[in-house]
Motif scaffolding. Sequence first.
Motif, PDB file in Angstrom:
ATOM      1  N   MET A   1      51.520  -5.234  -3.336  1.00  0.00           N
ATOM      2  CA  MET A   1      51.281  -4.020  -2.551  1.00  0.00           C
ATOM      3  C   MET A   1      51.955  -4.110  -1.181  1.00  0.00           C
ATOM      4  O   MET A   1      52.264  -3.090  -0.563  1.00  0.00           O
ATOM      5  CB  MET A   1      49.775  -3.775  -2.399  1.00  0.00           C
TER       6      MET A   1
ATOM      7  N   PRO B   1      43.207   0.497   4.940  1.00  0.00           N
ATOM      8  CA  PRO B   1      41.831   0.777   4.521  1.00  0.00           C
ATOM      9  C   PRO B   1      41.764   1.434   3.141  1.00  0.00           C
ATOM     10  O   PRO B   1      40.930   1.073   2.307  1.00  0.00           O
ATOM     11  CB  PRO B   1      41.327   1.733   5.612  1.00  0.00           C
ATOM     12  N   LEU B   2      42.666   2.389   2.887  1.00  0.00           N
ATOM     13  CA  LEU B   2      42.638   3.055   1.586  1.00  0.00           C
ATOM     14  C   LEU B   2      42.959   2.078   0.461  1.00  0.00           C
ATOM     15  O   LEU B   2      42.309   2.062  -0.590  1.00  0.00           O
ATOM     16  CB  LEU B   2      43.646   4.226   1.573  1.00  0.00           C
TER      17      LEU B   2
ATOM     18  N   ARG C   1      39.979  -0.092  -0.351  1.00  0.00           N
ATOM     19  CA  ARG C   1      39.024   0.628  -1.179  1.00  0.00           C
ATOM     20  C   ARG C   1      39.517   0.723  -2.630  1.00  0.00           C
ATOM     21  O   ARG C   1      38.748   0.575  -3.583  1.00  0.00           O
ATOM     22  CB  ARG C   1      38.867   2.035  -0.590  1.00  0.00           C
ATOM     23  N   GLN C   2      40.823   0.939  -2.797  1.00  0.00           N
ATOM     24  CA  GLN C   2      41.391   1.059  -4.146  1.00  0.00           C
ATOM     25  C   GLN C   2      41.300  -0.260  -4.915  1.00  0.00           C
ATOM     26  O   GLN C   2      40.956  -0.280  -6.104  1.00  0.00           O
ATOM     27  CB  GLN C   2      42.851   1.515  -4.048  1.00  0.00           C
ATOM     28  N   VAL C   3      41.613  -1.359  -4.240  1.00  0.00           N
ATOM     29  CA  VAL C   3      41.529  -2.657  -4.911  1.00  0.00           C
ATOM     30  C   VAL C   3      40.081  -2.958  -5.301  1.00  0.00           C
ATOM     31  O   VAL C   3      39.803  -3.448  -6.407  1.00  0.00           O
ATOM     32  CB  VAL C   3      42.108  -3.778  -4.017  1.00  0.00           C
ATOM     33  N   ASN C   4      39.139  -2.624  -4.421  1.00  0.00           N
ATOM     34  CA  ASN C   4      37.733  -2.790  -4.785  1.00  0.00           C
ATOM     35  C   ASN C   4      37.368  -1.963  -6.014  1.00  0.00           C
ATOM     36  O   ASN C   4      36.647  -2.433  -6.903  1.00  0.00           O
ATOM     37  CB  ASN C   4      36.825  -2.373  -3.610  1.00  0.00           C
ATOM     38  N   ALA C   5      37.874  -0.739  -6.066  1.00  0.00           N
ATOM     39  CA  ALA C   5      37.596   0.126  -7.225  1.00  0.00           C
ATOM     40  C   ALA C   5      38.113  -0.513  -8.508  1.00  0.00           C
ATOM     41  O   ALA C   5      37.436  -0.535  -9.539  1.00  0.00           O
ATOM     42  CB  ALA C   5      38.241   1.499  -7.029  1.00  0.00           C
ATOM     43  N   LEU C   6      39.322  -1.059  -8.420  1.00  0.00           N
ATOM     44  CA  LEU C   6      39.928  -1.712  -9.577  1.00  0.00           C
ATOM     45  C   LEU C   6      39.119  -2.932 -10.010  1.00  0.00           C
ATOM     46  O   LEU C   6      38.942  -3.189 -11.211  1.00  0.00           O
ATOM     47  CB  LEU C   6      41.349  -2.127  -9.185  1.00  0.00           C
TER      48      LEU C   6
ATOM     49  N   PRO D   1      31.311  -3.865   0.085  1.00  0.00           N
ATOM     50  CA  PRO D   1      32.179  -3.154   1.032  1.00  0.00           C
ATOM     51  C   PRO D   1      31.472  -2.930   2.375  1.00  0.00           C
ATOM     52  O   PRO D   1      30.294  -2.589   2.411  1.00  0.00           O
ATOM     53  CB  PRO D   1      32.458  -1.823   0.315  1.00  0.00           C
ATOM     54  N   HIS D   2      32.201  -3.183   3.424  1.00  0.00           N
ATOM     55  CA  HIS D   2      31.723  -3.005   4.801  1.00  0.00           C
ATOM     56  C   HIS D   2      30.697  -4.054   5.203  1.00  0.00           C
ATOM     57  O   HIS D   2      30.164  -3.995   6.304  1.00  0.00           O
ATOM     58  CB  HIS D   2      31.135  -1.599   5.013  1.00  0.00           C
TER      59      HIS D   2
ATOM     60  N   VAL E   1      26.501  -1.586  -4.754  1.00  0.00           N
ATOM     61  CA  VAL E   1      27.155  -0.382  -4.226  1.00  0.00           C
ATOM     62  C   VAL E   1      26.575   0.884  -4.845  1.00  0.00           C
ATOM     63  O   VAL E   1      26.850   1.980  -4.394  1.00  0.00           O
ATOM     64  CB  VAL E   1      28.689  -0.382  -4.429  1.00  0.00           C
TER      65      VAL E   1
ATOM     66  N   ALA F   1      35.966  -3.245  -9.552  1.00  0.00           N
ATOM     67  CA  ALA F   1      34.696  -2.749 -10.099  1.00  0.00           C
ATOM     68  C   ALA F   1      34.833  -2.309 -11.548  1.00  0.00           C
ATOM     69  O   ALA F   1      33.908  -2.462 -12.347  1.00  0.00           O
ATOM     70  CB  ALA F   1      34.170  -1.592  -9.256  1.00  0.00           C
ATOM     71  N   THR F   2      35.986  -1.763 -11.899  1.00  0.00           N
ATOM     72  CA  THR F   2      36.132  -1.265 -13.275  1.00  0.00           C
ATOM     73  C   THR F   2      36.810  -2.265 -14.215  1.00  0.00           C
ATOM     74  O   THR F   2      36.615  -2.199 -15.415  1.00  0.00           O
ATOM     75  CB  THR F   2      36.920   0.070 -13.323  1.00  0.00           C
TER      76      THR F   2
END
Lengths: 308, 308, 308, 308
Positions: free
Chosen positions: D77, D228-229, D232-237, D271-272, D307, D239-240
């Motif tokens: 990235m 920051p975005l 958040r995206q890597v965390n989403a990935l 997160p956070h 979360v 998570a799924t």
Amino acid sequence: MAKVITTHLLESILAEVKPLIGQGRVADYIPALAAVSPYKLGIAISTVEGQHFCAGDASERFSIQSISKVLSLIVAMNHYPEDEIWQRVGKDPSGQPFNSLVQLELEQGKPRNPFINAGALVVCDMLQSRLSAPRQRMLEIVRQLSGAKDIGYDSVVARSEFEHSARNAAIAWLMKSFGNFNNDVSVVLQNYFHYCALQMSCVELARTFLFLADKGKARHLSEPVITPLQSRQVNALMATSGMYQSSGEFAWRVGLPAKSGVGGGIVAIVPHEMAIAVWSPELDSTGNSVAGVAALERLTQQPGHSVF
Amino acid sequence: MAKVITTHLLESILAEVKPLIGQGRVADYIPALAAVSPYKLGIAISTVEGQHFCAGDASERFSIQSISKVLSLIVAMNHYPEDEIWQRVGKDPSGQPFNSLVQLELEQGKPRNPFINAGALVVCDMLQSRLSAPRQRMLEIVRQLSGAKDIGYDSVVARSEFEHSARNAAIAWLMKSFGNFNNDVSVVLQNYFHYCALQMSCVELARTFLFLADKGKARHLSEPVITPLQSRQVNALMATSGMYQSSGEFAWRVGLPAKSGVGGGIVAIVPHEMAIAVWSPELDSTGNSVAGVAALERLTQQPGHSVF
Amino acid sequence: MAKVITTHLLESILAEVKPLIGQGRVADYIPALAAVSPYKLGIAISTVEGQHFCAGDASERFSIQSISKVLSLIVAMNHYPEDEIWQRVGKDPSGQPFNSLVQLELEQGKPRNPFINAGALVVCDMLQSRLSAPRQRMLEIVRQLSGAKDIGYDSVVARSEFEHSARNAAIAWLMKSFGNFNNDVSVVLQNYFHYCALQMSCVELARTFLFLADKGKARHLSEPVITPLQSRQVNALMATSGMYQSSGEFAWRVGLPAKSGVGGGIVAIVPHEMAIAVWSPELDSTGNSVAGVAALERLTQQPGHSVF
Amino acid sequence: MAKVITTHLLESILAEVKPLIGQGRVADYIPALAAVSPYKLGIAISTVEGQHFCAGDASERFSIQSISKVLSLIVAMNHYPEDEIWQRVGKDPSGQPFNSLVQLELEQGKPRNPFINAGALVVCDMLQSRLSAPRQRMLEIVRQLSGAKDIGYDSVVARSEFEHSARNAAIAWLMKSFGNFNNDVSVVLQNYFHYCALQMSCVELARTFLFLADKGKARHLSEPVITPLQSRQVNALMATSGMYQSSGEFAWRVGLPAKSGVGGGIVAIVPHEMAIAVWSPELDSTGNSVAGVAALERLTQQPGHSVF
């Protein structure tokens, strides 16, 4: 096959199927194959009585491609006990495209049969383990069987195939991960692609494969190539798995054991009678020669002319 | 098949394969099949010259199960133009278990061939569209072909199959979702299971199927059952797809067009010579009779005795 | 979600995503859905502090379709011990289209999660076993949760779905063949399609689902709908499997637990803060509302506004 | 996460999960991993406020294995525009074992996400195209992020992985056959296996991954690691798709973005708030640490602590 074979018959069959040219597509995954003229059309027959017939471009050599899978199996049958071969490769139709990995993964690296790529690669791996010079050995065999001393590999085709070998490398590595591939992947691929790059004519192919119509015995050789039972078994395998994914459709239309290659060649066997080779480069969607299949269909059109 | 058939030969073959009993497993998915004795063993042959031979339990009736898939195809071939049939079902080996849905979903509801469950269900759906009484019609045909006027359905088996029909219902509904199934699912399943529940003996099966060895013509009927070409085509289909997932292995070992059923019966055709029926209830893992396959292998053991 | 929600914010989001209309496709597998105007666009939010916001066509009812899968799961969690549910359906993403049978066959009739069709059908089968009037029970629940006493089923949609139910019937029968479906297939399908045919507006959906943002408790009801832990678990399931095959892509873009339906509705949860409902009928290729996803993406655009 | 973290809390969690040792299985596909004691058990937490907690074997280094897949994605990235990455690898859960080829073949060589082997191999292929010394670069990054200047590769593990790399080689070659792999397979595999062979402790992992809890910013570095975005995206990935085939089950039980490795380590993000690293070598059947997952479950047990 009751119908008497004559040169005239072969010529008239070629004339009948010629209009099909344009309906298929010449294999174009490597430049050397794509360059072949779609208008080539040849047929040759050798009978167990020693007769030879041919028509069209029957003396022009082309890349035999997967037809070589039968030859490599024959060599393996000469060098391995049956059990060792069939522990590593099956005998059943795959029902999948010839280069699929899906089934191979589900079935733990054991290919369904020796006529799909995975199976032929296992056979080549076995030859590599047993022969000191697998490529030279193959040349000796086809030269001996065909009587043509100058049969060789098209090194441009072999190199080009190797450069486009990613899919086959994936297959070999997947089998290695399951313990069903012992030698260096790229060495075996090199041999495999050379076998595919054998240049032979219809006339030479019909002579070469005649032993499968004659109980495993080549007329001009003192030693049998394989036993009568093995000959029958190889024919059975060709009948169920020799024409890629459309072996059933081919049996329905033609009803003969056969093996095709993406160079547009097909070898078919009429057990106890003759070996037939046809060549027309345009392929259908399953990889078989459009005009080649049609020519064989015409040859066997009346009942009693196929094995069924 | 050069070897002369005699009752003595059949008896000695049965004696040879008898020791295999115990190595397989009687189908037990419904009680009515599970109750059959594993020791039943019979064989019958009818030749195109009009001879009949049999040995063992050849006159005892059993549930013919999937052997009926050939008969329903024959009926469909009598009532539909070829194209209509083969638009809805293929001719190639599936390479999958006979009741799999995976391939059917990937291939948009078109079954690979008429000898897997999905294909036979499509054929039954076609018969339902065309015949006023599909079950009665089938009885007429088998009674006529076999000469046995009292052949009937085992209604206990048919009912029991229907009660365990969830998998086949799923197959039919999946085809319906793709527009390849037109009639009421449970009506067609009822017919399908009745066909499977036909009770016939080896003697009756050999007589019934003789037309496939004789260019589509039954000796005692004036009208041909199917054309010579169709007869050859059906044989081809049996050769590539008749023995479930092990059609390749069976071709290798036996080399004859054949169709098996989970009742332990197998019908095999020697084109232009004879029809053979064997029965032994214990099955191998692919659903074919263990001793039945072995008996056919012995019959065709020497080269020249199979079609290859 | 730090950003303060205002009606103005919602209106400006709708204005921003409106130009996307035309890029998707309204579901057309049944006429009743195909007839919905693609220009419908609404959003509603209910917060745990008791505020309600909405914009656009937020008060117009539409077919909630698969959003009902969350509701039927909630009902099942009220009537069954956890273990019984999760022995029959999994919790993991399927990685397959929502109506696929391939995985279901390979995994012996146990659906991957309750938000694909197979899983929701198993849940409906469980409700049928336990409830005397499953459809009436569902109406009571959504009326109670939403406060709208006139929520009902669109019987035209339900009937139309049933007439196109072949694929879902195949799924149910396949599960029955594996012993994972106990009741009459067509009775359960009828309930399932009625649940899908619930007519609710964005405003009603946001109110109904608020309990998932508030530890399982609906503000206006004395009894909790589910426990705090269950609420968190259902959110987790929505986050990994709620958006059909693109649950990962949705998490990446939006980062909220959510469930979509082919009617174009999406419900999303901001845990401990709010429930959001959006509606726009045009769908992307995976079955999710194009403008709906975009609206949610805008709402959660800055970091800290999704759960990640 | 409202619950205040203390060393005592971590110690009591480890005591609670310790009895689970014995229920899983240490990875044994290479000797270097099989030799690790199953009794190792550690946990470490770093918070966005700058606090650090740990317990058990938190300072002992182990092979981070697939946890490195997050790091290689982060590096990609940094060196590629988003579009280029996501054209070559997806963002959705695969629903398949991490080393499966089936899906990869059906989906034309595009891996479902960067956290299965195929996806991570594509990412490594991209790094090879862009970086002059990909292994050195990775060391710089993890040393910088963790503050531990002596983090290195376990060359025994890397070599041993390479010797057992047939499956991954098959994956890489298959992608090459689809044009989704550009560099030399064995060079990229070498890098890939070195990344997997990074030796890090729980303490170092928690510090390294803290930026994902803090909007992409590492406290001690002036430049943000990612935006920051992106964070958040890597965390989403994660998570799924972070926990192999049981990402849904893990979300249900734990509800945090996380990535596991077959060395028994798991990194999870609140997160956070904080980054958590646990280590216990025994794995469940899907490849995740049994005691590790249980420890995370205990940490997030009450609602509001995940979360969701």
